[in-house]
Design a protein around this motif. Structure first.
Motif, mmCIF file in Angstrom:
data_model
loop_
_atom_site.group_PDB
_atom_site.id
_atom_site.type_symbol
_atom_site.label_atom_id
_atom_site.label_comp_id
_atom_site.label_asym_id
_atom_site.label_seq_id
_atom_site.Cartn_x
_atom_site.Cartn_y
_atom_site.Cartn_z
ATOM 1 N N ILE A 28 -14.761 110.376 -45.190
ATOM 2 C CA ILE A 28 -15.509 110.120 -43.970
ATOM 3 C C ILE A 28 -15.096 108.789 -43.329
ATOM 4 N N PHE A 29 -14.455 107.909 -44.107
ATOM 5 C CA PHE A 29 -14.027 106.603 -43.594
ATOM 6 C C PHE A 29 -12.761 106.672 -42.747
ATOM 7 N N ILE A 30 -12.050 107.792 -42.752
ATOM 8 C CA ILE A 30 -10.769 107.861 -42.044
ATOM 9 C C ILE A 30 -10.954 107.650 -40.541
ATOM 10 N N ILE A 34 -9.387 104.550 -38.232
ATOM 11 C CA ILE A 34 -8.540 104.765 -37.051
ATOM 12 C C ILE A 34 -9.152 104.086 -35.832
ATOM 13 N N PHE A 35 -10.450 104.251 -35.650
ATOM 14 C CA PHE A 35 -11.139 103.685 -34.490
ATOM 15 C C PHE A 35 -11.067 102.159 -34.481
ATOM 16 N N SER A 69 -2.739 106.984 -40.683
ATOM 17 C CA SER A 69 -4.089 107.494 -40.972
ATOM 18 C C SER A 69 -4.381 108.746 -40.157
ATOM 19 N N LEU A 70 -3.889 108.789 -38.934
ATOM 20 C CA LEU A 70 -4.060 109.981 -38.110
ATOM 21 C C LEU A 70 -3.309 111.169 -38.716
ATOM 22 N N THR A 139 -11.837 96.608 -40.390
ATOM 23 C CA THR A 139 -10.878 97.640 -40.784
ATOM 24 C C THR A 139 -10.378 97.397 -42.205
ATOM 25 N N THR A 140 -10.138 96.143 -42.545
ATOM 26 C CA THR A 140 -9.741 95.807 -43.916
ATOM 27 C C THR A 140 -10.808 96.259 -44.896
ATOM 28 N N PHE A 141 -12.054 95.968 -44.583
ATOM 29 C CA PHE A 141 -13.163 96.372 -45.446
ATOM 30 C C PHE A 141 -13.212 97.891 -45.607
ATOM 31 N N LEU A 142 -13.004 98.628 -44.509
ATOM 32 C CA LEU A 142 -13.029 100.092 -44.587
ATOM 33 C C LEU A 142 -11.909 100.632 -45.475
ATOM 34 N N TYR A 143 -10.710 100.056 -45.346
ATOM 35 C CA TYR A 143 -9.602 100.505 -46.194
ATOM 36 C C TYR A 143 -9.855 100.171 -47.664
#
Length: 153
Positions: A28-30, A34-35, A69-70, A139-143
Motif C-alpha cells: 500500500i506504500f507504493i 511515487i506521489f 516504483s511505477l 519519501t525516505t521514511f516510506l521507503y
C-alpha cells in the motif's frame, strides 16, 4: 487434531495482484512513495537549481525511483510476479537500496535548502527547497517502512 496442508500447498501468504495491491500491507506504500517522490522532483525543478551538484543527485534519485516504483506497481497490478518468492526478495532489495539513496538525497536537499536561505535572491526558492526537503524525508521514511515491513506482515 491438526490439519495438514496438502502437498505442494504453501503456508506463506500470496503476493497481491490487481487492485489488492492497494489494500495489502506493505504494498500500500507504493503509491505514496511515487506521489511524494514526484513532489520532490517537481519542487526541485521549480527552483532555479542553484546548486547543480547537490540538487542534480536529488533529481536523479527522485526521478529514477519514481519510474522504477511505477514499473514495480504495474508489475504487481498485472501479476507479473506469478506468486514467486523471488519477487519478495527483489522488492525488499529495491526498497532497501532506494531508502539509502533517498536518505542521501534528502540530506543533500536539506543542505541546498540551508544554503538557499542565504545565497539565493528569491525567498520563494527557499520555500520550494524547504518543501522539497520535507517531501524527501517523508519519501525516505516510506521507503524504509516498506523495506522493513516486507517480511513482517
Amino acid at each position: 487434531m491438526a490439519l495438514a496442508c496438502p502437498p505442494g500447498a504453501s503456508t506463506q501468504p500470496s503476493l497481491p495482484s490487481g487492485p489488492a495491491v492497494f489494500k495489502t500491507f506493505p504494498y500500500i506504500f507504493i503509491l505514496p512513495e511515487i506521489f511524494c517522490g514526484a513532489w520532490v522532483w517537481i519542487l526541485v525543478a521549480a527552483t532555479s537549481v542553484s546548486f547543480p551538484l547537490l540538487q542534480g543527485w536529488v533529481m536523479y534519485v527522485s526521478v529514477s525511483s519514481c519510474l522504477i516504483s511505477l514499473l514495480l506497481l504495474f508489475s504487481y497490478l498485472f501479476g507479473f510476479h506469478k506468486n514467486s518468492e523471488n519477487w519478495k526478495a527483489l522488492d525488499n532489495l529495491y526498497h532497501s537500496a532506494t531508502a539509502i539513496l533517498y536518505m542521501s538525497a534528502a540530506v543533500l536537499q536539506a543542505n541546498a535548502t540551508i544554503r538557499s536561505e542565504f545565497e539565493c535572491s528569491s525567498p520563494s526558492y527557499y520555500q520550494l527547497n524547504s518543501a522539497a526537503s520535507f517531501f524527501a524525508f517523508i519519501t525516505t521514511f516510506l521507503y524504509i517502512l516498506h523495506a522493513f515491513s516486507i517480511y513482517y506482515k
